[in-house]
Design an enzyme around this catalytic site. Structure first.
Site, PDB file in Angstrom:
ATOM      1  N   ARG A  61     101.060  71.157   6.806  1.00 17.14           N
ATOM      2  CA  ARG A  61     100.803  69.944   7.604  1.00 17.14           C
ATOM      3  C   ARG A  61     101.862  69.795   8.698  1.00 17.14           C
ATOM      4  O   ARG A  61     101.634  69.182   9.732  1.00 17.14           O
ATOM      5  CB  ARG A  61     100.770  68.701   6.704  1.00 17.14           C
ATOM      6  CG  ARG A  61     100.694  67.388   7.465  1.00 17.14           C
ATOM      7  CD  ARG A  61     100.066  66.219   6.700  1.00 17.14           C
ATOM      8  NE  ARG A  61     100.411  66.178   5.310  1.00 17.14           N
ATOM      9  CZ  ARG A  61     101.583  65.727   4.803  1.00 17.14           C
ATOM     10  NH1 ARG A  61     102.506  65.265   5.617  1.00 17.14           N
ATOM     11  NH2 ARG A  61     101.808  65.744   3.510  1.00 17.14           N
ATOM     12  N   TYR A 114      87.729  59.175  28.507  1.00 16.41           N
ATOM     13  CA  TYR A 114      86.782  59.543  27.456  1.00 16.41           C
ATOM     14  C   TYR A 114      86.622  58.324  26.528  1.00 16.41           C
ATOM     15  O   TYR A 114      87.598  57.647  26.206  1.00 16.41           O
ATOM     16  CB  TYR A 114      87.305  60.775  26.707  1.00 16.41           C
ATOM     17  CG  TYR A 114      86.645  60.980  25.389  1.00 16.41           C
ATOM     18  CD1 TYR A 114      85.254  61.071  25.304  1.00 16.41           C
ATOM     19  CD2 TYR A 114      87.367  61.027  24.208  1.00 16.41           C
ATOM     20  CE1 TYR A 114      84.623  61.219  24.082  1.00 16.41           C
ATOM     21  CE2 TYR A 114      86.749  61.178  22.984  1.00 16.41           C
ATOM     22  CZ  TYR A 114      85.373  61.265  22.926  1.00 16.41           C
ATOM     23  OH  TYR A 114      84.751  61.393  21.728  1.00 16.41           O
ATOM     24  N   ASP A 186      95.777  63.875  30.345  1.00 13.58           N
ATOM     25  CA  ASP A 186      94.764  64.604  29.575  1.00 13.58           C
ATOM     26  C   ASP A 186      94.192  65.680  30.496  1.00 13.58           C
ATOM     27  O   ASP A 186      93.485  65.383  31.458  1.00 13.58           O
ATOM     28  CB  ASP A 186      93.685  63.637  29.089  1.00 13.58           C
ATOM     29  CG  ASP A 186      92.695  64.301  28.140  1.00 13.58           C
ATOM     30  OD1 ASP A 186      92.407  65.497  28.338  1.00 13.58           O
ATOM     31  OD2 ASP A 186      92.198  63.618  27.225  1.00 13.58           O
ATOM     32  N   LYS A 211      87.254  72.077  23.741  1.00 18.71           N
ATOM     33  CA  LYS A 211      86.491  72.333  24.965  1.00 18.71           C
ATOM     34  C   LYS A 211      86.820  73.725  25.505  1.00 18.71           C
ATOM     35  O   LYS A 211      86.644  74.697  24.806  1.00 18.71           O
ATOM     36  CB  LYS A 211      86.784  71.211  25.968  1.00 18.71           C
ATOM     37  CG  LYS A 211      86.703  69.806  25.338  1.00 18.71           C
ATOM     38  CD  LYS A 211      85.302  69.450  24.887  1.00 18.71           C
ATOM     39  CE  LYS A 211      85.219  68.326  23.863  1.00 18.71           C
ATOM     40  NZ  LYS A 211      86.019  67.164  24.071  1.00 18.71           N
TER      41      LYS A 211
HETATM   42  O1  7XF Z   1      88.916  64.906  19.433  1.00 16.18           O
HETATM   43  P1  7XF Z   1      88.246  65.826  20.408  1.00 16.18           P
HETATM   44  O2  7XF Z   1      88.673  67.246  20.281  1.00 16.18           O
HETATM   45  O3  7XF Z   1      86.747  65.634  20.419  1.00 16.18           O
HETATM   46  O4  7XF Z   1      88.785  65.401  21.876  1.00 16.18           O
HETATM   47  C1  7XF Z   1      88.776  64.109  22.367  1.00 16.18           C
HETATM   48  C2  7XF Z   1      88.758  64.160  23.867  1.00 16.18           C
HETATM   49  C3  7XF Z   1      89.945  63.941  24.540  1.00 16.18           C
HETATM   50  N1  7XF Z   1      90.001  63.988  25.890  1.00 16.18           N
HETATM   51  C4  7XF Z   1      88.907  64.264  26.604  1.00 16.18           C
HETATM   52  C5  7XF Z   1      89.014  64.304  28.098  1.00 16.18           C
HETATM   53  C6  7XF Z   1      87.699  64.516  25.977  1.00 16.18           C
HETATM   54  O5  7XF Z   1      86.631  64.799  26.737  1.00 16.18           O
HETATM   55  C7  7XF Z   1      87.608  64.467  24.577  1.00 16.18           C
HETATM   56  C8  7XF Z   1      86.355  64.715  23.851  1.00 16.18           C
HETATM   57  N2  7XF Z   1      85.192  64.532  24.637  1.00 16.18           N
HETATM   58  C9  7XF Z   1      83.880  64.967  24.202  1.00 16.18           C
HETATM   59  C10 7XF Z   1      82.915  64.697  25.356  1.00 16.18           C
HETATM   60  O6  7XF Z   1      83.292  64.039  26.341  1.00 16.18           O
HETATM   61  O7  7XF Z   1      81.795  65.205  25.319  1.00 16.18           O
HETATM   62  C11 7XF Z   1      83.513  64.360  22.871  1.00 16.18           C
HETATM   63  C12 7XF Z   1      82.108  64.284  22.464  1.00 16.18           C
HETATM   64  S1  7XF Z   1      81.687  62.607  21.892  1.00 16.18           S
END
Ligand code: 7XF
Length: 397
Positions: A61, A114, A186, A211
């Site tokens: 962890r 987001y 971010d 991503k």
């Molecule tokens: O916890 P995750 O790996 O899903 O990441 C969260 C996150 C953080 N920053 C940005 C700019 C993000 O786009 C995301 C996740 N976004 C996806 C989207 O926009 O499609 C999540 C699907 S609901």
């Protein structure tokens, strides 16, 4: 890898940094350490590990050799001192912010984020007595007004998910620095191949590695990169005691595999997205295409200044608004109707009802996230097939 007297390129570092096969039986590919715990030679060594007097692993962890290799590689690619890999992008954001903030502190965030990041700030941190202010940081002057004596962190995405607004990282960082606030960017949409916020003056970079970094839609992961002292705090308090959001070694190995083709994939994502944006912008059913590679993109100059290439994401408004947007989505045949982004498969989704549902509708409107907006993540399929699908879905809307 041998020491070189000249800097190595991005792809070379993404493939080799931090790993020497000869230290691991000549294994070309780094082994996956699945162990949850690590043996101590004697009690005294265990104690030294726990006090931090002696480096070494204790429990996965808090640290794992496979995850540590990914962390070293991400720190290298972002140009940061250290990195912490986490179980998700949200795990990175929450672990870092919970480490940095105490009741009474303030956060200033851009108004377009987001949806779950917005939700965490708006109805998560505020519960704990942290003051959260949202401002339109596309104009850095708005930051001056939003900052208070208690502001500890300034957080934003550039390009912002989902409307593609850009934020001038250097300008915002300079203002925040004067006020003693840390800047967290971010960088999920860009990856370090397109944009390196730390070199522009930001203090911390966060990622959803789910991503482009992973790149194959087969894992959930995140990371935060920045000064070693802060990363140590995020690891030793944020993940270890607050969230427990550690990354599994299996998923770390998958992200390491993804990173090897990051440069190649980003080149193709950007090239295809440029082609699709140019096609869409001329179509009579389309009201607006937001893509930093288009000559009429309102922040074109900023895009060219801080991004190496315009990225793989497109925001689209159709003339028929929300109704036309849903009809268009439902008619797509090759694009997959799904949230997430940065995969080999092209994805299409409707932010107002999906990724940005945590916003109240009136707040979405006020924050520039329109009800009709359609978000496209341009994948790696043959561009002619993607063009064909977009055109057939737009026909007769
Ligand atoms: O916890 P995750 O790996 O899903 O990441 C969260 C996150 C953080 N920053 C940005 C700019 C993000 O786009 C995301 C996740 N976004 C996806 C989207 O926009 O499609 C999540 C699907 S609901």
């Amino acid at each position: 890898m041998q020491e070189r007297d000249r800097p190595l390129g991005f792809a070379t570092r993404a493939i080799h940094h931090g790993y020497d096969p000869l230290e691991y039986h000549g294994a070309l590919i780094p082994p996956i350490f699945t162990s949850s715990t690590y043996a101590f030679a004697d009690t005294a060594q265990g104690q030294r590990r726990f006090t931090g007097e002696e480096p070494g692993f204790i429990y996965s962890r808090v640290g794992n050799p496979t995850v540590a290799l990914l962390e070293a590689r991400l720190a290298e690619l972002e140009g940061g001192e250290a990195a912490l890999a986490t179980a998700s992008g949200m795990g990175a954001i929450t672990s870092a912010l919970w480490s940095l903030l105490r009741a009474g502190d303030g956060v200033v965030a851009d108004q377009t984020l987001y949806g779950c990041t917005y939700g965490y700030l708006h109805h998560g941190l505020t519960r704990l007595g942290i003051e959260v202010r949202f401002a339109d940081l596309t104009d850095p002057a708005n930051l001056e007004e939003a900052l208070t004596a208690n502001t500890r962190v300034v957080l934003f995405e550039s390009p912002a998910n989902p409307n593609m607004h850009l934020i001038d990282i250097a300008a915002v960082s300079a203002i925040a620095k004067r006020h003693g606030a840390l800047v967290m960017v971010d960088n999920t949409y860009c990856t370090p191949y397109l944009q390196r916020p730390l070199a522009l003056g930001a203090d911390l970079v966060v990622h959803s590695a789910t991503k482009y970094l992973g790149g194959h839609g087969d894992l959930i992961a995140g990371a935060v990169v920045g000064p070693a002292e802060l990363i140590q705090e995020f690891r030793g308090f944020g993940v270890k005691e607050m969230t427990g959001a550690c990354l599994s070694s299996m998923d770390a190995a998958q992200v390491l595999r993804g990173l090897k083709t990051l440069e190649l994939r980003m080149e193709r994502h950007c090239q295809s997205a440029q082609t699709m944006a140019e096609l869409l912008v001329t179509h009579p059913a389309v009201a607006q295409v937001s893509y930093p590679g288009l000559p009429n993109f309102p922040q074109r100059e900023l895009a060219q200044r801080q991004m190496a290439l315009p990225g793989g994401m497109i925001a689209l408004e159709l003339r028929g608004g929300y109704e036309a947007g849903t009809r268009f989505l439902d008619r797509l045949q090759l694009f997959t109707r799904a949230v997430s982004l940065g995969d080999c498969e092209s994805l299409a989704q409707h932010p107002a009802s999906m990724t940005h549902a945590p916003y109240a509708p009136e707040v979405r409107a006020a924050h520039g996230i329109s009800e009709g907006l359609v978000r496209l993540s341009i994948g790696l399929e043959s561009p002619a097939d993607l063009q064909h699908d977009l055109l057939q879905a737009l026909e007769g809307l």
